[in-house]
Design a protein around this motif. Structure first.
Motif, short mmCIF file in Angstrom:
data_model
loop_
_atom_site.label_atom_id
_atom_site.label_comp_id
_atom_site.label_asym_id
_atom_site.label_seq_id
_atom_site.Cartn_x
_atom_site.Cartn_y
_atom_site.Cartn_z
N TRP A 131 0.77 -1.35 0.16
CA TRP A 131 -0.02 0.08 0.03
C TRP A 131 0.84 1.36 -0.18
O TRP A 131 0.58 2.09 -0.95
N ASN A 139 2.97 1.67 -3.34
CA ASN A 139 2.04 2.21 -4.22
C ASN A 139 1.96 3.80 -4.04
O ASN A 139 2.11 4.42 -5.25
N HIS A 145 -6.07 -1.30 8.04
CA HIS A 145 -6.46 -2.05 6.87
C HIS A 145 -6.83 -3.48 7.40
O HIS A 145 -7.07 -4.29 6.69
N VAL A 163 -10.24 1.08 5.37
CA VAL A 163 -10.25 1.06 4.05
C VAL A 163 -11.26 0.46 3.31
O VAL A 163 -11.47 0.19 2.19
N TYR A 177 -11.19 4.12 0.38
CA TYR A 177 -10.86 2.78 -0.41
C TYR A 177 -9.38 2.97 -0.64
O TYR A 177 -8.95 4.00 -1.06
N ASN A 178 -8.77 1.89 -0.88
CA ASN A 178 -7.29 1.88 -1.64
C ASN A 178 -7.46 2.16 -2.98
O ASN A 178 -8.51 2.01 -3.66
N ASN A 217 -9.87 -4.59 2.30
CA ASN A 217 -9.80 -4.27 0.92
C ASN A 217 -8.25 -4.93 0.15
O ASN A 217 -7.61 -4.09 0.07
N LEU A 227 -5.44 -6.06 -1.74
CA LEU A 227 -4.75 -5.32 -2.97
C LEU A 227 -4.71 -5.93 -3.95
O LEU A 227 -4.49 -5.71 -5.16
N THR A 231 -14.87 -5.11 -1.96
CA THR A 231 -13.90 -4.72 -2.90
C THR A 231 -14.24 -4.81 -4.27
O THR A 231 -14.04 -4.04 -5.11
N CYS A 247 -4.30 5.53 -6.51
CA CYS A 247 -3.69 6.10 -5.07
C CYS A 247 -3.87 7.51 -4.62
O CYS A 247 -4.02 8.00 -3.73
N GLN A 288 -7.11 8.33 -3.23
CA GLN A 288 -7.12 7.96 -1.82
C GLN A 288 -6.45 9.07 -1.30
O GLN A 288 -6.76 9.68 -0.28
#
Length: 326
Positions: free
Chosen positions: A20, A23, A86, A125, A148-149, A250, A252, A275, A311, A314
């Motif tokens: 996370w 990213n 998370h 998330v 959310y991611n 959530n 990845l 998700t 990202c 977010q």
């Protein structure tokens, strides 16, 4: 107002939280700190960062338990922080082998609960993440937002066609830990069933355990891979398989799979389904006896809208939420 994202653990340990922050670091201009060195060196570096941010009036975005705990103990309630959650914490779902481990995790649980009950701003998330924490820790959280991611960049295509069953081989992929609740054995089992109809290659990222090749199915247990190598493998695959019974928030891996437009085989895990939302998904029952190949074939023909949340989206939402005043 400057945001600084921090986590205590980092490479070579690559998990969901590390992925996370990597990213975010690679795709936005915000400061991201992943501490290196031994345990005490990292505590000193983290403490220094907290003190520095306090006098600079920066906002710390803490993404893991250790960074949240130390920030809470050092400067609560004066520091301007956001805690990103998370998941509910694995210690609630683990049987401990000795009294010391149980005691250590009970202390972690008490600290975690104090953090959740604090007036610090919290980000979850997913709705499922908030639900899991509220129920398992028996807390009512006051200041929070669901954010959310995202994926580092926009998808190359808006829509993706399903993989053709006329291919000589389907590429299947799982990425994650080899934890009992992640059900890697079920991933292998459903792959065997698919391979009865079409040859397959199964790539297990993050899994050291070896699985037997059979007629029509080659299995590659790849162990720990770099974050970028894992994404490359997902991009080149046809179908993602995620049958976790873990309390997911959530994942990845699902976000990355949707970004590249893969077909997705999933169970009814609430966090996974939240998700995936409206993304076409082939649901696998909890007890796997066979696969309806006609339904599976029809599913693969569906066009899928690639995941387009980034990202940066977010980070912007976290920045908007992080309004502590001047």
């Amino acid at each position: 107002m400057r945001l600084t994202f921090i986590i205590f653990e980092g490479p070579p340990k690559i998990g969901g939280i590390t992925s996370w922050i990597l990213n975010i670091k690679k795709s936005t201009s915000v400061d991201c700190l992943i501490f290196e060195g031994n345990y005490w060196e990292k505590i000193i570096k983290l403490s220094s960062t907290i003190i520095h941010s306090y006098f600079k009036k920066d906002i710390l975005v803490c993404g893991d338990f250790v960074s949240q705990c130390i920030t809470y103990l050092l400067f609560f309630p004066r520091s301007r922080v956001i805690f990103v959650h998370h998941g509910p914490g694995t210690y609630k779902f683990t049987t401990f082998k000795n009294t010391f481990s149980a005691l250590k995790n009970n202390i972690k649980g008490i600290l975690h609960k104090r953090i959740f009950c604090s007036s610090v701003k919290h980000v979850f998330v997913s709705e499922r993440c908030l639900e899991l924490i509220s129920k398992k820790h028996e807390v009512k959280i006051r200041n929070y937002k669901i954010i959310y991611n995202g994926f580092p960049k926009l998808p190359e295509e808006k829509f993706k066609n399903g993989p053709s069953l006329n291919k000589t081989c389907l590429k299947l992929i799982y990425a994650g830990r080899d934890h009992p609740l992640k059900n890697v054995d079920k991933v292998y089992k459903i792959s065997i069933l698919i391979s009865e109809y079409i040859p397959c290659k199964l790539f297990l990222c993050g899994v050291e355990r070896k699985f037997k090749d059979i007629k029509g199915l080659e299995v590659f247990s790849l162990g720990d891979l770099s974050h970028e190598k894992t994404k490359e493998l997902i991009k080149s695959s046809d179908i993602a398989i995620f049958l976790s019974d873990f309390p997911e928030a959530n994942p990845l891996f699902l976000i990355e799979s949707m970004h590249f437009g893969l077909g997705i085989l999933c169970n009814t895990n609430k966090g996974s389904l939240e998700t995936l939302k409206d993304y076409p998904t082939f649901i696998v029952p909890s007890i796997i006896k066979n696969i309806n190949y006609q339904k599976f074939s029809d599913y693969l023909k569906i066009n899928r809208r690639c995941f387009s949340r980034t990202c940066l989206d977010q980070v912007k939402e976290i920045r908007d939420y992080a309004n502590y005043g001047s």
